[in-house]
Design a protein around this motif. Structure first.
Motif, PDB file in Angstrom:
ATOM      1  N   PHE A  95       0.640   1.619  15.012  1.00  0.00           N
ATOM      2  CA  PHE A  95       1.038   0.371  14.365  1.00  0.00           C
ATOM      3  C   PHE A  95       1.861   0.712  13.131  1.00  0.00           C
ATOM      4  O   PHE A  95       1.350   1.180  12.125  1.00  0.00           O
ATOM      5  CB  PHE A  95      -0.135  -0.562  14.064  1.00  0.00           C
ATOM      6  CG  PHE A  95      -1.427   0.056  13.637  1.00  0.00           C
ATOM      7  CD1 PHE A  95      -1.879  -0.066  12.334  1.00  0.00           C
ATOM      8  CD2 PHE A  95      -2.232   0.722  14.552  1.00  0.00           C
ATOM      9  CE1 PHE A  95      -3.093   0.466  11.939  1.00  0.00           C
ATOM     10  CE2 PHE A  95      -3.456   1.258  14.169  1.00  0.00           C
ATOM     11  CZ  PHE A  95      -3.887   1.138  12.858  1.00  0.00           C
ATOM     12  N   GLU A  96       3.138   0.476  13.265  1.00  0.00           N
ATOM     13  CA  GLU A  96       4.121   0.842  12.239  1.00  0.00           C
ATOM     14  C   GLU A  96       4.533  -0.395  11.454  1.00  0.00           C
ATOM     15  O   GLU A  96       4.860  -1.430  12.030  1.00  0.00           O
ATOM     16  CB  GLU A  96       5.343   1.461  12.923  1.00  0.00           C
ATOM     17  CG  GLU A  96       6.433   1.910  11.974  1.00  0.00           C
ATOM     18  CD  GLU A  96       7.618   2.526  12.707  1.00  0.00           C
ATOM     19  OE1 GLU A  96       8.542   2.995  12.011  1.00  0.00           O
ATOM     20  OE2 GLU A  96       7.635   2.519  13.948  1.00  0.00           O
ATOM     21  N   GLY A  97       4.493  -0.289  10.123  1.00  0.00           N
ATOM     22  CA  GLY A  97       4.904  -1.416   9.293  1.00  0.00           C
ATOM     23  C   GLY A  97       3.959  -2.599   9.381  1.00  0.00           C
ATOM     24  O   GLY A  97       4.379  -3.744   9.214  1.00  0.00           O
ATOM     25  N   LEU A  98       2.684  -2.349   9.647  1.00  0.00           N
ATOM     26  CA  LEU A  98       1.708  -3.435   9.796  1.00  0.00           C
ATOM     27  C   LEU A  98       0.620  -3.409   8.740  1.00  0.00           C
ATOM     28  O   LEU A  98       0.295  -4.445   8.158  1.00  0.00           O
ATOM     29  CB  LEU A  98       1.052  -3.353  11.187  1.00  0.00           C
ATOM     30  CG  LEU A  98      -0.160  -4.275  11.407  1.00  0.00           C
ATOM     31  CD1 LEU A  98       0.269  -5.740  11.377  1.00  0.00           C
ATOM     32  CD2 LEU A  98      -0.879  -3.928  12.700  1.00  0.00           C
ATOM     33  N   SER A  99       0.035  -2.246   8.463  1.00  0.00           N
ATOM     34  CA  SER A  99      -1.214  -2.175   7.700  1.00  0.00           C
ATOM     35  C   SER A  99      -1.118  -2.876   6.351  1.00  0.00           C
ATOM     36  O   SER A  99      -2.059  -3.560   5.927  1.00  0.00           O
ATOM     37  CB  SER A  99      -1.623  -0.713   7.494  1.00  0.00           C
ATOM     38  OG  SER A  99      -0.741  -0.051   6.597  1.00  0.00           O
ATOM     39  N   ARG A 103      -5.185  -7.569   5.184  1.00  0.00           N
ATOM     40  CA  ARG A 103      -6.190  -7.340   4.154  1.00  0.00           C
ATOM     41  C   ARG A 103      -7.083  -6.187   4.606  1.00  0.00           C
ATOM     42  O   ARG A 103      -7.171  -5.895   5.800  1.00  0.00           O
ATOM     43  CB  ARG A 103      -7.000  -8.616   3.902  1.00  0.00           C
ATOM     44  CG  ARG A 103      -6.121  -9.753   3.372  1.00  0.00           C
ATOM     45  CD  ARG A 103      -6.921 -10.957   2.950  1.00  0.00           C
ATOM     46  NE  ARG A 103      -6.038 -12.035   2.533  1.00  0.00           N
ATOM     47  CZ  ARG A 103      -5.474 -12.147   1.329  1.00  0.00           C
ATOM     48  NH1 ARG A 103      -5.735 -11.228   0.414  1.00  0.00           N
ATOM     49  NH2 ARG A 103      -4.676 -13.148   1.045  1.00  0.00           N
ATOM     50  N   GLU A 104      -7.709  -5.511   3.671  1.00  0.00           N
ATOM     51  CA  GLU A 104      -8.456  -4.314   4.035  1.00  0.00           C
ATOM     52  C   GLU A 104      -9.496  -4.589   5.120  1.00  0.00           C
ATOM     53  O   GLU A 104      -9.651  -3.794   6.052  1.00  0.00           O
ATOM     54  CB  GLU A 104      -9.153  -3.715   2.807  1.00  0.00           C
ATOM     55  CG  GLU A 104      -9.931  -2.454   3.139  1.00  0.00           C
ATOM     56  CD  GLU A 104     -10.532  -1.780   1.916  1.00  0.00           C
ATOM     57  OE1 GLU A 104     -11.381  -0.883   2.109  1.00  0.00           O
ATOM     58  OE2 GLU A 104     -10.160  -2.148   0.779  1.00  0.00           O
ATOM     59  N   VAL A 127       0.959   3.578   5.709  1.00  0.00           N
ATOM     60  CA  VAL A 127       0.279   2.797   4.677  1.00  0.00           C
ATOM     61  C   VAL A 127       1.060   2.893   3.371  1.00  0.00           C
ATOM     62  O   VAL A 127       1.823   3.828   3.142  1.00  0.00           O
ATOM     63  CB  VAL A 127      -1.164   3.295   4.434  1.00  0.00           C
ATOM     64  CG1 VAL A 127      -2.020   3.101   5.668  1.00  0.00           C
ATOM     65  CG2 VAL A 127      -1.184   4.754   3.976  1.00  0.00           C
ATOM     66  N   TYR A 128       0.841   1.904   2.543  1.00  0.00           N
ATOM     67  CA  TYR A 128       1.244   1.973   1.139  1.00  0.00           C
ATOM     68  C   TYR A 128       0.033   2.426   0.332  1.00  0.00           C
ATOM     69  O   TYR A 128      -1.110   2.131   0.704  1.00  0.00           O
ATOM     70  CB  TYR A 128       1.685   0.599   0.626  1.00  0.00           C
ATOM     71  CG  TYR A 128       3.120   0.223   0.876  1.00  0.00           C
ATOM     72  CD1 TYR A 128       3.918   0.920   1.777  1.00  0.00           C
ATOM     73  CD2 TYR A 128       3.693  -0.860   0.206  1.00  0.00           C
ATOM     74  CE1 TYR A 128       5.229   0.562   2.002  1.00  0.00           C
ATOM     75  CE2 TYR A 128       5.005  -1.229   0.427  1.00  0.00           C
ATOM     76  CZ  TYR A 128       5.768  -0.512   1.322  1.00  0.00           C
ATOM     77  OH  TYR A 128       7.068  -0.871   1.543  1.00  0.00           O
ATOM     78  N   GLY A 129       0.275   3.085  -0.785  1.00  0.00           N
ATOM     79  CA  GLY A 129      -0.769   3.294  -1.761  1.00  0.00           C
ATOM     80  C   GLY A 129      -0.910   2.045  -2.623  1.00  0.00           C
ATOM     81  O   GLY A 129      -0.096   1.118  -2.547  1.00  0.00           O
ATOM     82  N   SER A 130      -1.948   2.008  -3.459  1.00  0.00           N
ATOM     83  CA  SER A 130      -2.158   0.827  -4.299  1.00  0.00           C
ATOM     84  C   SER A 130      -0.983   0.602  -5.243  1.00  0.00           C
ATOM     85  O   SER A 130      -0.641  -0.541  -5.556  1.00  0.00           O
ATOM     86  CB  SER A 130      -3.460   0.964  -5.089  1.00  0.00           C
ATOM     87  OG  SER A 130      -3.449   2.139  -5.889  1.00  0.00           O
ATOM     88  N   TRP A 151      -2.975  -4.610   1.459  1.00  0.00           N
ATOM     89  CA  TRP A 151      -3.873  -3.467   1.610  1.00  0.00           C
ATOM     90  C   TRP A 151      -3.161  -2.165   1.262  1.00  0.00           C
ATOM     91  O   TRP A 151      -2.145  -1.823   1.871  1.00  0.00           O
ATOM     92  CB  TRP A 151      -4.394  -3.423   3.045  1.00  0.00           C
ATOM     93  CG  TRP A 151      -5.316  -2.282   3.361  1.00  0.00           C
ATOM     94  CD1 TRP A 151      -6.145  -1.622   2.496  1.00  0.00           C
ATOM     95  CD2 TRP A 151      -5.501  -1.674   4.642  1.00  0.00           C
ATOM     96  NE1 TRP A 151      -6.829  -0.634   3.154  1.00  0.00           N
ATOM     97  CE2 TRP A 151      -6.461  -0.644   4.474  1.00  0.00           C
ATOM     98  CE3 TRP A 151      -4.951  -1.904   5.900  1.00  0.00           C
ATOM     99  CZ2 TRP A 151      -6.873   0.161   5.538  1.00  0.00           C
ATOM    100  CZ3 TRP A 151      -5.367  -1.114   6.953  1.00  0.00           C
ATOM    101  CH2 TRP A 151      -6.317  -0.092   6.769  1.00  0.00           C
ATOM    102  N   GLY A 152      -3.710  -1.450   0.307  1.00  0.00           N
ATOM    103  CA  GLY A 152      -3.207  -0.133  -0.047  1.00  0.00           C
ATOM    104  C   GLY A 152      -4.272   0.925   0.177  1.00  0.00           C
ATOM    105  O   GLY A 152      -5.467   0.665  -0.024  1.00  0.00           O
TER     106      GLY A 152
END
Length: 211
Positions: A95-99, A103-104, A127-130, A151-152
């Motif tokens: 899953f690309e560009g989704l997370s 929400r967590e 994922v992104y970091g916070s 969600w980070g």
């Protein structure tokens, strides 16, 4: 984005080569041509999942890939669609560009449902970091679309605790991705700077887990 897609492609091919009788679960696929551009064994089952209107658009614009291919029109955070995917094979779920749009708790539930259904496999996602979540309005694609990121992930090891046997194999920072030398000079300079700022070098990662 192209380098991210290439890395995920490489991991999927590696998985299919090692497990020619497996399932590729491509979540939030959008108009991605991944099932068209990747050569896969005839024995591999490929499932694309996205909203019904996105699936309808795919059917209008893209040819049907060869082999064992199917599409499911549903929200990936829904509870019913996964029952349409046979659980008889190892799975690689990408899953690309989704997370970051989840929400967590939604991300946790999605991961637990996949890992709890299949006999084993891998999860591939970015994922992104916070810090990336806090800086989201500096990203033109996010700002211009009016989207909101939620969600980070700062510590990929936390996700290992969401399912027994879930192990992080790779946590590749965006600033360390193979192929950065192919970027234009400005892009290379930006990545060089980001890689040397502690709070920014973890702004994005590509993760691979085994379960």
């Amino acid at each position: 984005m192209a380098l991210r897609a290439r890395q995920l492609d490489d991991w999927i091919v590696e998985f299919m080569t090692a497990r020619p009788e497996s399932t590729v679960l491509h979540l939030a696929c959008g108009l991605d041509t991944r099932p068209h551009r990747l050569a896969r064994p005839a024995t591999v089952r490929w499932v694309d999942v996205d909203y019904p209107e996105v699936v309808a658009l795919r059917e209008r614009l893209l040819p049907v890939p060869e082999g064992d291919y199917r599409q499911i029109g549903a929200s990936v955070t829904g509870e019913e669609w996964l029952e349409q995917v046979p659980a008889d094979r190892p799975v690689v779920a990408v899953f690309e560009g989704l997370s970051m749009y989840l929400r967590e708790e939604e991300g946790r539930r999605l991961i637990q449902r996949i890992t709890g259904r299949f006999p084993g496999g891998q999860l591939l996602f970015d994922v992104y970091g916070s810090m990336g979540i806090r800086m989201q309005k500096l990203v033109p694609a996010v700002r211009n679309s009016g989207s909101t990121l939620h969600w980070g992930v700062d510590d990929p090891r936390v996700i290992e605790g969401w399912h027994e046997g879930l192990v992080c194999l790779d946590a590749l920072r965006s600033v360390d991705m193979p192929g950065l030398e192919l970027l234009p000079a400005v892009g290379r300079a930006q990545m060089w700077v980001l890689a040397r700022i502690p709070r920014l070098r973890d702004v994005g990662r590509i993760l691979r887990y085994r379960f």
